[in-house]
Design an enzyme around this catalytic site. Structure first.
Site, short mmCIF file in Angstrom:
data_model
loop_
_atom_site.label_atom_id
_atom_site.label_comp_id
_atom_site.label_asym_id
_atom_site.label_seq_id
_atom_site.Cartn_x
_atom_site.Cartn_y
_atom_site.Cartn_z
N HIS A 1 0.83 -1.21 0.00
CA HIS A 1 0.00 0.00 0.00
C HIS A 1 0.87 1.26 0.00
O HIS A 1 0.65 2.18 -0.80
CB HIS A 1 -0.91 -0.03 1.23
CG HIS A 1 -1.86 1.12 1.33
ND1 HIS A 1 -3.21 0.98 1.10
CD2 HIS A 1 -1.67 2.42 1.67
CE1 HIS A 1 -3.81 2.15 1.27
NE2 HIS A 1 -2.90 3.04 1.63
N GLU A 2 1.87 1.30 0.87
CA GLU A 2 2.69 2.51 1.00
C GLU A 2 3.61 2.71 -0.21
O GLU A 2 3.80 3.84 -0.66
CB GLU A 2 3.50 2.50 2.30
CG GLU A 2 2.66 2.42 3.57
CD GLU A 2 1.52 3.42 3.65
OE1 GLU A 2 1.66 4.56 3.17
OE2 GLU A 2 0.46 3.06 4.21
#
Length: 163
Positions: free
Chosen positions: A131-132
């Protein structure tokens, strides 16, 4: 030094690929402090630099009380059959949808001293790493949703009070 305001869906910084960090100086040290302060709040698994308005490759994480950061992270491995897992994003508040994520992920980068940092794991850590790093490439979790879920999410965004 401060908990920074999270940029919301629609802000161009969230769709812009981030530049690598070339020099570790006082500005980068302050960015790391802000990322760590911003991720330490309850319910936060990660905060990427563009989410606080900074177009540089850096993120912080908070997984099971383990708080840290990575500069210039690169997703070097994501393996296992992608599966649908419940996911949300601070930049898209109030939404929660099933996104495709690999069950294992590995990220490599550096710390403030220039030493190599390797983070790897399964479950929530794997999901957060994917996600990051997506954020740093200008990708939002909405882009990982199946088509029908993405349409529903976009409708929810249009109907939200923050958009």
């Amino acid at each position: 030094m401060a908990v920074r305001t999270i940029r919301l869906f629609g802000d161009p910084v969230l769709r812009t690929p981030c530049a690598p960090i070339e020099v570790i100086d006082d500005g980068i040290r302050a960015l790391v402090r802000d990322l760590l302060d911003s991720v330490a709040l309850p319910g936060r698994a990660g905060v990427a630099a563009p989410q606080i308005g900074v177009g540089l490759r850096a993120f912080s994480y908070n997984i099971d009380g383990d708080i840290g950061y990575v500069l210039n992270p690169v997703l070097v491995e994501a393996s296992g059959e992608p599966e649908l897992v419940g996911e949300g994003c601070l930049s898209v508040p109030g939404l929660w949808h099933e996104a495709h994520r690999h069950p294992y992920a590995k990220v490599a980068g550096i710390d403030l001293d220039g030493a190599e940092v390797v983070l790897e794991g399964e479950g929530l850590l794997a999901q957060a790493l994917q996600h990051e790093t997506d954020h740093l490439d200008g990708t939002l979790y909405l882009d990982r949703l199946p088509a029908e879920s993405r349409r529903a999410a976009m409708r929810e965004i249009r109907e939200s009070d923050w958009f």
